[in-house]
Scaffold this motif. Structure first.
Motif, PDB file in Angstrom:
ATOM      1  N   ALA A  49     -40.762  52.055 -89.293  1.00 23.56           N
ATOM      2  CA  ALA A  49     -39.484  52.755 -89.214  1.00 23.56           C
ATOM      3  C   ALA A  49     -38.345  51.899 -89.742  1.00 23.56           C
ATOM      4  CB  ALA A  49     -39.195  53.172 -87.769  1.00 23.56           C
ATOM      5  N   LEU A  50     -37.273  52.554 -90.125  1.00 23.69           N
ATOM      6  CA  LEU A  50     -36.046  51.893 -90.570  1.00 23.69           C
ATOM      7  C   LEU A  50     -34.857  52.720 -90.118  1.00 23.69           C
ATOM      8  CD1 LEU A  50     -34.766  53.414 -93.418  1.00 23.69           C
ATOM      9  CD2 LEU A  50     -37.048  52.754 -94.136  1.00 23.69           C
ATOM     10  N   ILE A  51     -33.671  52.133 -90.226  1.00 23.94           N
ATOM     11  CA  ILE A  51     -32.433  52.816 -89.841  1.00 23.94           C
ATOM     12  C   ILE A  51     -31.719  53.303 -91.102  1.00 23.94           C
ATOM     13  CG2 ILE A  51     -30.195  52.565 -88.713  1.00 23.94           C
ATOM     14  CD1 ILE A  51     -31.512  50.352 -86.990  1.00 23.94           C
ATOM     15  N   VAL A  52     -31.564  54.597 -91.221  1.00 22.31           N
ATOM     16  CA  VAL A  52     -30.878  55.209 -92.368  1.00 22.31           C
ATOM     17  C   VAL A  52     -29.370  55.042 -92.243  1.00 22.31           C
ATOM     18  CG1 VAL A  52     -30.479  57.374 -93.611  1.00 22.31           C
ATOM     19  CG2 VAL A  52     -32.740  56.876 -92.653  1.00 22.31           C
ATOM     20  N   VAL A  96     -31.609  53.158 -96.885  1.00 22.80           N
ATOM     21  CA  VAL A  96     -30.336  53.107 -96.163  1.00 22.80           C
ATOM     22  C   VAL A  96     -29.304  53.951 -96.899  1.00 22.80           C
ATOM     23  CG1 VAL A  96     -28.490  51.618 -95.320  1.00 22.80           C
ATOM     24  CG2 VAL A  96     -30.876  50.821 -95.273  1.00 22.80           C
ATOM     25  N   ALA A  97     -28.556  54.769 -96.163  1.00 28.15           N
ATOM     26  CA  ALA A  97     -27.559  55.643 -96.770  1.00 28.15           C
ATOM     27  C   ALA A  97     -26.294  54.869 -97.091  1.00 28.15           C
ATOM     28  CB  ALA A  97     -27.246  56.807 -95.844  1.00 28.15           C
ATOM     29  N   GLU A  98     -26.030  54.663 -98.371  1.00 28.72           N
ATOM     30  CA  GLU A  98     -24.784  53.999 -98.785  1.00 28.72           C
ATOM     31  C   GLU A  98     -23.616  54.973 -98.789  1.00 28.72           C
ATOM     32  OE1 GLU A  98     -28.342  52.220-100.296  1.00 28.72           O
ATOM     33  OE2 GLU A  98     -27.428  54.087-101.048  1.00 28.72           O
ATOM     34  N   SER A 405     -41.983  61.984 -95.052  1.00 25.90           N
ATOM     35  CA  SER A 405     -41.610  61.097 -93.959  1.00 25.90           C
ATOM     36  C   SER A 405     -40.805  61.868 -92.925  1.00 25.90           C
ATOM     37  CB  SER A 405     -40.827  59.890 -94.481  1.00 25.90           C
ATOM     38  OG  SER A 405     -39.657  60.305 -95.158  1.00 25.90           O
ATOM     39  N   LEU A 406     -40.587  61.245 -91.767  1.00 25.25           N
ATOM     40  CA  LEU A 406     -39.910  61.892 -90.658  1.00 25.25           C
ATOM     41  C   LEU A 406     -38.567  61.227 -90.384  1.00 25.25           C
ATOM     42  CD1 LEU A 406     -42.974  62.133 -88.251  1.00 25.25           C
ATOM     43  CD2 LEU A 406     -42.068  63.975 -89.689  1.00 25.25           C
ATOM     44  N   TYR A 407     -37.578  62.030 -89.988  1.00 29.67           N
ATOM     45  CA  TYR A 407     -36.257  61.545 -89.628  1.00 29.67           C
ATOM     46  C   TYR A 407     -35.961  61.973 -88.198  1.00 29.67           C
ATOM     47  CZ  TYR A 407     -35.423  60.785 -94.651  1.00 29.67           C
ATOM     48  OH  TYR A 407     -35.504  60.364 -95.958  1.00 29.67           O
ATOM     49  N   VAL A 408     -35.351  61.079 -87.414  1.00 31.69           N
ATOM     50  CA  VAL A 408     -35.023  61.367 -86.021  1.00 31.69           C
ATOM     51  C   VAL A 408     -33.565  61.009 -85.769  1.00 31.69           C
ATOM     52  CG1 VAL A 408     -35.566  60.867 -83.600  1.00 31.69           C
ATOM     53  CG2 VAL A 408     -37.411  60.910 -85.299  1.00 31.69           C
ATOM     54  N   THR A 409     -32.832  61.885 -85.081  1.00 28.74           N
ATOM     55  CA  THR A 409     -31.433  61.603 -84.736  1.00 28.74           C
ATOM     56  C   THR A 409     -31.327  61.064 -83.314  1.00 28.74           C
ATOM     57  OG1 THR A 409     -31.071  63.857 -83.934  1.00 28.74           O
ATOM     58  CG2 THR A 409     -30.518  63.411 -86.237  1.00 28.74           C
ATOM     59  N   ASP A 410     -30.199  60.429 -83.039  1.00 34.24           N
ATOM     60  CA  ASP A 410     -29.888  59.846 -81.734  1.00 34.24           C
ATOM     61  C   ASP A 410     -28.425  60.122 -81.441  1.00 34.24           C
ATOM     62  OD1 ASP A 410     -29.004  57.875 -79.787  1.00 34.24           O
ATOM     63  OD2 ASP A 410     -28.812  56.422 -81.419  1.00 34.24           O
ATOM     64  N   ASP A 411     -28.130  60.794 -80.325  1.00 41.17           N
ATOM     65  CA  ASP A 411     -26.747  61.151 -80.049  1.00 41.17           C
ATOM     66  C   ASP A 411     -26.055  60.211 -79.075  1.00 41.17           C
ATOM     67  OD1 ASP A 411     -27.871  61.886 -77.629  1.00 41.17           O
ATOM     68  OD2 ASP A 411     -27.046  63.914 -77.608  1.00 41.17           O
ATOM     69  N   ALA A 412     -26.737  59.144 -78.666  1.00 44.56           N
ATOM     70  CA  ALA A 412     -26.092  58.142 -77.819  1.00 44.56           C
ATOM     71  C   ALA A 412     -25.494  57.025 -78.674  1.00 44.56           C
ATOM     72  CB  ALA A 412     -27.087  57.565 -76.815  1.00 44.56           C
ATOM     73  N   ARG A 415     -27.510  56.945 -84.261  1.00 47.10           N
ATOM     74  CA  ARG A 415     -28.444  56.352 -85.227  1.00 47.10           C
ATOM     75  C   ARG A 415     -29.340  57.416 -85.838  1.00 47.10           C
ATOM     76  NH1 ARG A 415     -31.447  50.945 -83.379  1.00 47.10           N
ATOM     77  NH2 ARG A 415     -29.297  50.224 -83.799  1.00 47.10           N
ATOM     78  N   ILE A 416     -29.629  57.251 -87.135  1.00 47.22           N
ATOM     79  CA  ILE A 416     -30.594  58.092 -87.833  1.00 47.22           C
ATOM     80  C   ILE A 416     -31.772  57.207 -88.228  1.00 47.22           C
ATOM     81  CG2 ILE A 416     -30.973  59.777 -89.664  1.00 47.22           C
ATOM     82  CD1 ILE A 416     -28.641  60.477 -87.762  1.00 47.22           C
ATOM     83  N   TYR A 417     -32.944  57.536 -87.704  1.00 50.97           N
ATOM     84  CA  TYR A 417     -34.162  56.787 -88.002  1.00 50.97           C
ATOM     85  C   TYR A 417     -34.979  57.506 -89.074  1.00 50.97           C
ATOM     86  CZ  TYR A 417     -33.424  54.782 -83.268  1.00 50.97           C
ATOM     87  OH  TYR A 417     -32.923  54.186 -82.151  1.00 50.97           O
ATOM     88  N   ARG A 418     -35.747  56.722 -89.805  1.00 49.29           N
ATOM     89  CA  ARG A 418     -36.739  57.290 -90.713  1.00 49.29           C
ATOM     90  C   ARG A 418     -38.082  56.636 -90.409  1.00 49.29           C
ATOM     91  NH1 ARG A 418     -36.439  57.228 -97.352  1.00 49.29           N
ATOM     92  NH2 ARG A 418     -38.431  58.277 -97.765  1.00 49.29           N
ATOM     93  N   ILE A 419     -39.104  57.456 -90.234  1.00 49.02           N
ATOM     94  CA  ILE A 419     -40.447  56.979 -89.911  1.00 49.02           C
ATOM     95  C   ILE A 419     -41.370  57.282 -91.084  1.00 49.02           C
ATOM     96  CG2 ILE A 419     -42.391  57.199 -88.315  1.00 49.02           C
ATOM     97  CD1 ILE A 419     -40.354  58.078 -86.170  1.00 49.02           C
ATOM     98  N   ILE A 420     -42.079  56.267 -91.516  1.00 44.79           N
ATOM     99  CA  ILE A 420     -42.908  56.357 -92.732  1.00 44.79           C
ATOM    100  C   ILE A 420     -44.343  55.976 -92.416  1.00 44.79           C
ATOM    101  CG2 ILE A 420     -43.213  55.396 -95.059  1.00 44.79           C
ATOM    102  CD1 ILE A 420     -40.180  54.802 -95.024  1.00 44.79           C
ATOM    103  N   TYR A 421     -45.274  56.646 -93.044  1.00 47.65           N
ATOM    104  CA  TYR A 421     -46.680  56.270 -92.888  1.00 47.65           C
ATOM    105  C   TYR A 421     -47.091  55.394 -94.066  1.00 47.65           C
ATOM    106  CZ  TYR A 421     -51.708  56.557 -92.298  1.00 47.65           C
ATOM    107  OH  TYR A 421     -53.046  56.239 -92.115  1.00 47.65           O
TER     108      TYR A 421
END
Length: 424
Positions: A49-52, A96-98, A405-412, A415-421
């Motif tokens: 995973a990484l942080i977008v 990463v989103a520039e 790939s998969l993207y997951v949001t976080d409302d606390a 953060r936007i995560y991206r999960i890659i296989y």
């Protein structure tokens, strides 16, 4: 009934292309470098995973465009941006989103593409923006599809899904826990809330200026179905429901029973279905719907609840399901095809047990039905001891990128995560 198995284990503009064609640079986005610590997540072998993007505000539901741009509905919060839609773009393929662009207003709940439009919902309305593929901003002002939806009390989020028949299906959650009275008291029967809330309403996706009375109640007895999605493999509408709280207010139940009941129900939502709220709840121990104590139940009686829709899977109590995705990409192994990813926002009321959820689970399907087994897919969002106020990150929604790939949001933490296989 299915059995449960837990395995713990975007500044530069792109050239305009048709909405469903991938731009030339897409291949560069398929192999970004993952974070050394997987952004704090625990994942199955072969995944990273990484942080977008980070600290973007209350990141709620999202969608990913065919060119890889990420669109996030941002809710209002005490800190950060005041709602609207956030667009993220990765120009150099590092993941990463520039580029970040914002438009719109209102406390954002959901966002999806449909036809030549980007649909966006707030707590009381669904609107759509005309959209040109590859753009970072709408091609014009928004049209309101439906407005004036109930938004008082709790459970205001208006998530939505599209049907193959041109329908726009909108979750309208209950304003509270059981009906109109306080916990521990008998409730009105029938519950008046069901006339306007606690169900899924169907509207015409292409008609502007609608009100709730212009739609129809498609299914009822669903307390709050924030996790709502159409399954591309069979065209069906599915949801995972927030179950009721406060069973411990009744003499029949102790705190531990309240902590483990009722299950969060994963359901196939058929036209005319009644899933039972507020009269019924699903007991994971009995593996059936039971009559609620407010209506004469005692933890054993089924009564009218024998006739309401049963869940496909009963997930643990109070985990708070907020996101649902049926996988249709090609990056992940075959076992994930057609299966369901469910995002749990996390509990607040599982005492005396530890708070739980704060994760993403995967439920495999065989044909058009879940196998019954499910597993925790992504964990670690909430930290070592997750809690609503103590966790820096709480997952909300999940989306599939054009590369699978998969993207997951976080409302606390925003953060936007991206999960890659990566394989293995």
């Amino acid at each position: 009934m299915c059995r449960m198995k837990v395995v713990v284990g975007v500044t530069a503009m792109l050239s305009v292309t048709p909405l469903f064609m991938s731009p030339p640079h897409l291949h560069a986005q398929q192999h970004p470098r993952c974070a050394p610590d997987n952004a704090g997540l625990s994942l199955p072998d072969g995944f990273c995973a990484l942080i977008v993007a980070d600290e973007v505000g209350r990141a709620r539901h999202m969608t990913v465009a065919p060119n890889g741009d990420v669109f996030v509905a941002v809710g209002r919060g005490r800190q950060g941006p005041d709602g609207g839609v956030l667009v993220l773009r990765d120009n150099d393929g590092d993941g990463v989103a520039e580029v970040q662009r914002r438009f719109g207003s209102g406390s954002g709940d959901d966002v999806k593409f449909h036809g030549d439009y980007l649909y966006y919902s707030t707590n009381d309305a669904v609107m759509r923006y005309p959209w040109t593929a590859g753009a970072l901003a709408p091609a014009g002002e928004a049209d309101t599809i439906v407005s004036g939806l109930p938004a008082t009390g709790s459970h205001r989020s208006k998530t939505f899904a599209f049907g193959a028949d041109g329908g726009l299906f909108v979750n309208i959650g209950s304003p509270g826990n059981i009906c109109t009275q306080r916990e521990g008291e008998p409730q009105p029967d029938p519950c008046p809330e069901l006339e306007t809330r606690a169900g899924i309403w169907r509207f015409d996706a292409d008609r502007t200026g609608q009100r709730q009375t212009d739609g129809r109640r498609y299914a009822t007895g669903l307390r709050n179905t924030v996790a709502l999605a159409s399954r591309p493999q069979d065209g069906g509408l599915y949801g995972v429901i927030h179950g009721r709280d406060q069973l411990g207010a009744w003499e029949y139940f102790d705190e531990r029973y309240n902590a483990e009941n009722p299950a969060e129900e994963f359901v196939r939502i058929e036209a005319g279905a009644d899933v039972g709220w507020p009269y019924c709840y699903y007991s994971p121990e009995r593996q059936r719907k039971l009559l609620g104590p407010e209506f004469g139940g005692d933890g054993e009686r089924q009564g009218r609840c024998a006739d309401v829709a049963q869940p496909l899977i009963g997930f643990p109590a109070h985990w708070a399901p907020n996101g649902l995705l049926f996988y249709s990409g090609e990056q992940l192994p075959t076992r994930y095809q057609g299966g369901a990813f469910v995002v749990f926002h996390g509990s607040w009321n599982r005492a005396p047990l530890p708070q739980a959820g704060y994760n993403v689970v995967f439920a495999p399907f065989s044909g058009n039905d879940p196998t019954g087994d499910w597993e925790i897919f992504a964990d670690g969002f909430g930290g070592a001891e997750p809690s609503p106020r103590g966790s820096a990150h709480r997952p909300v929604s999940i989306a599939q990128g054009p590369d699978g790939s998969l993207y997951v949001t976080d409302d606390a933490g925003g953060r936007i995560y991206r999960i890659i296989y990566r394989g293995g």
